[in-house]
Structures are given as structure tokens and as C-alpha cells.
Design a protein around this motif. Structure first.
Motif, mmCIF file in Angstrom:
data_model
loop_
_atom_site.group_PDB
_atom_site.id
_atom_site.type_symbol
_atom_site.label_atom_id
_atom_site.label_comp_id
_atom_site.label_asym_id
_atom_site.label_seq_id
_atom_site.Cartn_x
_atom_site.Cartn_y
_atom_site.Cartn_z
ATOM 1 N N THR A 417 0.561 -1.135 -0.118
ATOM 2 C CA THR A 417 -0.017 -0.144 -0.051
ATOM 3 C C THR A 417 0.968 1.229 0.033
ATOM 4 O O THR A 417 0.810 2.171 -1.090
ATOM 5 N N LEU A 418 1.555 1.493 1.161
ATOM 6 C CA LEU A 418 2.077 2.871 1.161
ATOM 7 C C LEU A 418 3.431 2.786 0.113
ATOM 8 O O LEU A 418 3.742 4.002 -0.411
ATOM 9 N N LEU A 419 3.947 1.770 0.104
ATOM 10 C CA LEU A 419 5.188 1.805 -0.886
ATOM 11 C C LEU A 419 4.875 2.239 -2.098
ATOM 12 O O LEU A 419 5.485 2.970 -2.991
ATOM 13 N N PRO A 420 3.805 1.518 -2.736
ATOM 14 C CA PRO A 420 3.434 1.718 -4.129
ATOM 15 C C PRO A 420 3.075 3.248 -4.131
ATOM 16 O O PRO A 420 3.191 3.826 -5.286
ATOM 17 N N ALA A 421 2.274 3.896 -3.101
ATOM 18 C CA ALA A 421 1.791 5.031 -3.025
ATOM 19 C C ALA A 421 2.912 6.260 -3.063
ATOM 20 O O ALA A 421 2.881 7.104 -3.850
ATOM 21 N N PHE A 422 4.061 5.655 -2.448
ATOM 22 C CA PHE A 422 5.325 6.877 -2.481
ATOM 23 C C PHE A 422 5.805 6.998 -3.887
ATOM 24 O O PHE A 422 6.126 7.896 -4.529
ATOM 25 N N LEU A 423 6.031 5.580 -4.442
ATOM 26 C CA LEU A 423 6.313 5.870 -5.729
ATOM 27 C C LEU A 423 5.593 6.387 -6.958
ATOM 28 O O LEU A 423 5.976 7.132 -7.726
ATOM 29 N N MET A 424 4.308 6.232 -6.686
ATOM 30 C CA MET A 424 3.360 7.075 -7.553
ATOM 31 C C MET A 424 3.461 8.535 -7.190
ATOM 32 O O MET A 424 3.270 9.418 -8.111
ATOM 33 N N GLY A 425 3.731 8.867 -5.984
ATOM 34 C CA GLY A 425 4.074 10.662 -5.973
ATOM 35 C C GLY A 425 5.201 10.985 -6.573
ATOM 36 O O GLY A 425 5.324 11.851 -7.020
ATOM 37 N N VAL A 426 6.267 10.033 -6.526
ATOM 38 C CA VAL A 426 7.479 10.482 -7.298
ATOM 39 C C VAL A 426 7.132 10.513 -8.822
ATOM 40 O O VAL A 426 7.450 11.515 -9.621
ATOM 41 N N SER A 427 6.189 9.821 -9.501
ATOM 42 C CA SER A 427 5.724 9.827 -10.824
ATOM 43 C C SER A 427 5.028 11.402 -11.150
ATOM 44 O O SER A 427 5.265 11.743 -12.107
ATOM 45 N N ILE A 428 4.070 11.591 -9.929
ATOM 46 C CA ILE A 428 3.369 12.804 -10.346
ATOM 47 C C ILE A 428 4.233 14.095 -10.310
ATOM 48 O O ILE A 428 4.225 14.863 -11.391
ATOM 49 N N VAL A 429 5.494 13.976 -9.520
ATOM 50 C CA VAL A 429 6.504 14.990 -9.858
ATOM 51 C C VAL A 429 7.052 15.028 -11.175
ATOM 52 O O VAL A 429 7.184 16.171 -11.780
ATOM 53 N N LEU A 430 7.329 13.769 -11.702
ATOM 54 C CA LEU A 430 7.919 13.913 -12.873
ATOM 55 C C LEU A 430 7.003 14.297 -14.199
ATOM 56 O O LEU A 430 7.329 14.907 -15.141
ATOM 57 N N VAL A 431 5.772 13.698 -14.105
ATOM 58 C CA VAL A 431 4.649 14.280 -14.986
ATOM 59 C C VAL A 431 4.603 15.586 -14.937
ATOM 60 O O VAL A 431 4.357 16.196 -16.296
ATOM 61 N N ALA A 432 4.689 16.503 -13.934
ATOM 62 C CA ALA A 432 4.633 17.753 -14.023
ATOM 63 C C ALA A 432 5.510 18.294 -15.031
ATOM 64 O O ALA A 432 5.558 19.540 -15.325
ATOM 65 N N ARG A 433 6.503 17.722 -15.100
ATOM 66 C CA ARG A 433 7.854 18.208 -16.222
ATOM 67 C C ARG A 433 7.628 17.815 -17.434
ATOM 68 O O ARG A 433 8.648 18.247 -18.278
ATOM 69 N N TYR A 434 6.549 16.861 -17.911
ATOM 70 C CA TYR A 434 6.392 16.698 -19.045
ATOM 71 C C TYR A 434 5.691 17.645 -20.039
ATOM 72 O O TYR A 434 4.518 18.147 -19.784
ATOM 73 N N THR A 435 6.242 18.300 -21.139
ATOM 74 C CA THR A 435 5.833 19.264 -21.695
ATOM 75 C C THR A 435 5.312 18.933 -23.306
ATOM 76 O O THR A 435 5.200 19.983 -23.891
ATOM 77 N N LEU A 436 5.372 17.666 -23.724
ATOM 78 C CA LEU A 436 5.128 17.643 -25.211
ATOM 79 C C LEU A 436 3.567 17.515 -25.020
ATOM 80 O O LEU A 436 2.825 16.594 -24.764
ATOM 81 N N THR A 437 2.979 18.650 -25.888
ATOM 82 C CA THR A 437 1.641 18.537 -26.220
ATOM 83 C C THR A 437 1.218 18.445 -27.798
ATOM 84 O O THR A 437 2.081 18.276 -28.463
#
Length: 452
Positions: A417-437
Motif C-alpha cells: 500500500t504505502l510503498l506503491p503510493a510513495f512511488l506514485m508520488g514520485v511519478s506525479i512530480v515527474l509528470v509535471a515536467r512533461y511538456t510535449l503537447t
């Protein structure tokens, strides 16, 4: 100055969409069954220690870092009457099913000898899967240059992925049961499913359009260099790895969560249905969201839903199985979203790279992306296996059931539960840096190649 007219988008025929989509049943089945059952099979049926079982589930996938880019490079260079990709798809179809069946249908072994046997067979299975999956993924970017046409094409793929995951995830545990004979039967049945899906993809894409031929890099080193030079690809690779690592831990932990947190081993199947069922019914919604808020906005929403559901699952031990299933359903809606969007974004990156550089390097990007995806997904089983081993989890076989120490059952709860949640939080930070539209791709189309 008059801008050159944009060529009309290539529309992929419905028959090809369906034929291509059916091939993803192989992707779904192969990703699901070992991820869901292989670790549990070794620790609770073959009496393999948890830390060794985790390594066996992971190390063959580490080979993907080598074999996947190699297959991508070779398929870029392939010239045949079947095209560049389809001969490799056919090679995968004749090698993957028997290797997969042997992984679960081996001789009556336990302990370290069983671990060695499974490790060798799984290594061969991973190699055969690379023959199929890398060229298969590369085809999506080569069928059309249109941003939203790719989402529609991949929607068909995700429908079949959802169907494949649902059937494999629900059917494989039911066939396998809790003994070695059941697992042998399951291996043979799933091997047959893989064969049919891959052959259907080979024949179904015979009339697939091709908007351009990929160019191979001169070496594996050059492939890595090409990938590193594309910042957008590296960002996509980063958050995709975090997401698949998270999903890999959760999938490998599902049988343990059902058995030791909910005290309902049979709940593995129903939990899995809640996780992957949304893939079948939410795809049109995620396609609409990707058009309304662009793919980055939709990806942020999908990742947030997954994170919220996994955090809420922590209370499952107190609130019971119904609550746990509701949480996993929320996780499943998010999982459906990022599964679709990852593949669609990868195709966008490949097309944008071709527009900017003048080179078609689909095999380069799909080879590296697929290698990273499969490695980090398998890393979930390794990490969970080592976590269980470190907390005293006791390996067993059906004839000698054991009572697990409290530390191990606690590790099952928080590790899934919490370990997958932490990793998904990391992904959210990286998604915010994705700029291809879509706008950036349109600008690149208007500007023409800037390199060569």
C-alpha cells in the motif's frame, strides 16, 4: 510566406486496429500472470525462500536491458516481405508460449533446485517476449502521424489489454489453485492463449499502413545516446518507471494481501477484477480527458487516483474486504488511465523526435522503454520478496502450511500500500515536467526537420 500544407492524417483501418489490439492480449497476459503469481508460486508452492524467489523473478528481466534494445535495433534494420516488425512478431509467437509453459510446468522440484529451474525457464521466456513486444510497440508510431489518431488506435489496444488482464488475472489463479499440478495446467493454458494472441496480431496487421521507415542506430551505445539526447523521452521514461514499479509491487503483493491481510486467499481474483476491470469501461473517458486536458493533465489525474486508493488501503485490515475492494477499484481507474496514456505519450515522443531530427527511431525508443518497463515491473517482485524475507516470512508448500510472524504480515500490508503510493508520488512530480503537447507536435510539423 505561405506555410506548406499539412498532409492529411493517415487513418488506420478498423480491421488493422482490431488485429493490432488483439496482440496486446499477449502483453497483458505475460505482464499479469508472472507478476501476480510467480513470486507466490515459488514461496508458497515450491518452498523457495522469499529473498531468493524475488531474485529469480527479477534477474531474468534485467536481461531486458540488453536484449530489448538489440531487438529494437535489429527490427529497425529488418527488410522482408512481411515488413520490418512482423517477422519478429512471428518469431516471438513460436518461442514465447513453450518457454512460458515450461516455467510453470516443470518437474516436481522444491527449494533451491526449483528456483534454478524456474530462473532458467523465465530467462528464456523473457528473451522470447522481447522478440515480440519491442517490434509490436514500435508499430503504433509507424501507422499514423496524427496525435489523436494514435490515441484512438491505442484505445483499441487498451481495450484488449483490459480484457487480457482481466481474463488472465482472474483465470490464472483459478486454474492454478494451490498446488503444483494446478500451476502446470495453468502454464499450458496460458501458453496457448499467448500463441493465439500473437498469431492473430501477426496476421491482423498484414495490411497496416506505414507512414515512414525507422532508421537504426549503429550500436547499442548509440541507442542509449540517442535516447539521452531526447529530454522529453527521459521524462516519460522516468515517470513510467515509477508507475510500473508501483504497479509491480502491488501486483506481486496481491496474493499475499488477500491471504494475510484480508484472510481470504480467494479474494486474489476479486481484487484483481477491481484493479483491471476499469480498463474495459473507462478507456473512452480517458481518451476524452486526454483531449480535454491534454495528456499530461489526464496523466496527473490518473496518478493521483492510484495514489489515493493505495493510501486508503492501509485501513483494510480494520475495515474489511468490502472496503479493500472499493479502494482497489479507485486504484484500478487510475491504473487504466496511466496504462493508456503511457503508450500514447511514447508514440507522441517517437513522432515528435522524427519531426525534429528527420530520423525515424521507433525501435530505439521502444526497445529502451520496454526494457526499462519490464525491469522495473519485475523489480517490484524483488523488493517485495526481500522485504518479506527481511521480516521473517516463512516459505512453505501446500502439504506443510505455516503461521507467519507478525512482522511479515505487517510488511505485507504496508509493502503493498504505502510503498506503491510513495512511488506514485514520485511519478506525479515527474509528470509535471512533461511538456510535449499537441500544439508542440503541430509546430514541429509546420517547421519541418531541424536536424538530420
Amino acid at each position: 510566406m505561405v506555410s506548406p500544407a499539412t498532409p492529411p492524417a493517415v487513418t488506420v483501418p478498423r480491421g488493422v486496429r482490431v488485429g493490432y489490439g488483439i496482440g496486446s492480449i499477449c502483453t497483458a497476459t505475460f505482464s499479469t500472470v508472472p507478476g501476480l503469481l510467480l513470486l507466490f508460486y515459488m514461496t508458497n508452492v515450491l518452498a523457495v525462500p522469499a529473498w531468493i524467489a524475488g531474485a529469480v523473478a527479477f534477474l531474468p528481466k534485467l536481461w531486458d536491458v540488453v536484449i530489448n534494445p538489440w531487438v529494437g535495433q535489429r527490427s529497425d534494420r529488418t527488410v522482408s516481405r512481411f515488413g520490418a516488425r512482423r517477422p519478429w512478431i512471428l518469431l516471438g509467437a513460436v518461442t514465447l508460449p513453450p518457454a512460458f509453459a515450461l516455467t510453470f510446468a516443470g518437474p516436481p522440484l522444491t527449494g533451491m533446485t526449483a528456483a534454478l529451474y524456474v530462473g532458467v525457464c523465465y530467462f528464456l521466456t523473457a528473451t522470447a517476449y522481447a522478440f515480440y513486444e519491442v517490434p509490436y510497440k514500435a508499430m503504433a508510431a509507424e501507422m499514423t502521424d496524427d496525435y489523436h489518431e494514435r490515441s484512438s488506435l491505442l484505445q483499441w489496444r487498451m481495450v484488449f489489454i483490459g480484457l487480457g488482464i482481466l481474463l488472465a488475472g482472474a483465470g490464472a489463479p483459478a486454474i492454478a489453485g494451490d498446488d503444483a499440478a494446478g500451476y502446470r495446467t495453468m502454464g499450458l493454458v496460458i501458453g496457448g492463449v499467448l500463441l493465439l494472441a500473437m498469431l492473430a496480431s501477426f496476421f491482423g496487421t498484414a495490411r497496416a499502413p506505414m507512414v515512414g521507415r525507422a532508421e537504426a542506430e549503429s550500436s547499442i551505445v548509440a541507442q542509449f545516446a540517442a535516447a539521452r539526447s531526447n529530454r522529453t523521452f527521459m521524462v516519460l521514461l522516468g515517470f513510467s518507471c515509477a508507475q510500473m514499479f508501483s504497479a509491480g509491487i502491488m501486483l506481486a503483493g496481491a496474493p499475499y494481501f488477500a491471504t494475510y491481510t484480508l484472510d481470504e486467499p480467494a479474494a486474489t481474483t476479486t481484487l484483481f477484477v477491481c484493479l483491471v476491470g476499469p480498463l474495459l469501461i473507462t478507456m473512452p473517458l480517458w481518451v476524452w480527458l486526454s483531449k480535454r486536458y491534454d495528456k499530461r493533465g489526464a496523466m496527473l489525474l490518473a496518478s493521483s487516483l492510484f495514489l489515493t486508493g493505495t493510501v486508503a488501503m492501509v485501513l483494510s485490515g480494520s475495515l474489511g474486504a468490502v472496503y479493500a475492494h472499493a479502494c482497489v477499484l479507485v486504484v484500478g481507474i487510475g491504473y487504466a488511465g496511466f496504462q493508456l496514456l503511457q503508450f500514447s505519450m511514447l508514440a507522441d515522443v517517437i513522432v515528435h523526435d522524427a519531426l525534429v531530427t528527420g530520423k525515424r527511431r521507433a525501435g530505439v525508443f521502444t526497445g529502451l522503454w520496454t526494457a526499462a518497463e519490464t525491469v522495473v515491473f519485475a523489480l517490484g517482485a524483488l523488493v517485495l520478496g526481500w522485504l518479506l524475507g527481511a521480516t521473517g516470512f516463512i516459505e512453505s508448500d501446500p502439504s506443510t502450511p505455516v503461521v507467519q510472524p507478525e512482522a511479515a504480515t505487517t510488511a505485507v500490508l504496508y509493502g503493498t500500500t504505502l510503498l506503491p503510493a510513495f512511488l506514485m508520488g514520485v511519478s506525479i512530480v515527474l509528470v509535471a515536467r512533461y511538456t510535449l503537447t499537441a500544439e508542440r507536435i503541430a509546430e514541429a510539423q509546420a517547421a519541418g526537420p531541424q536536424g538530420g
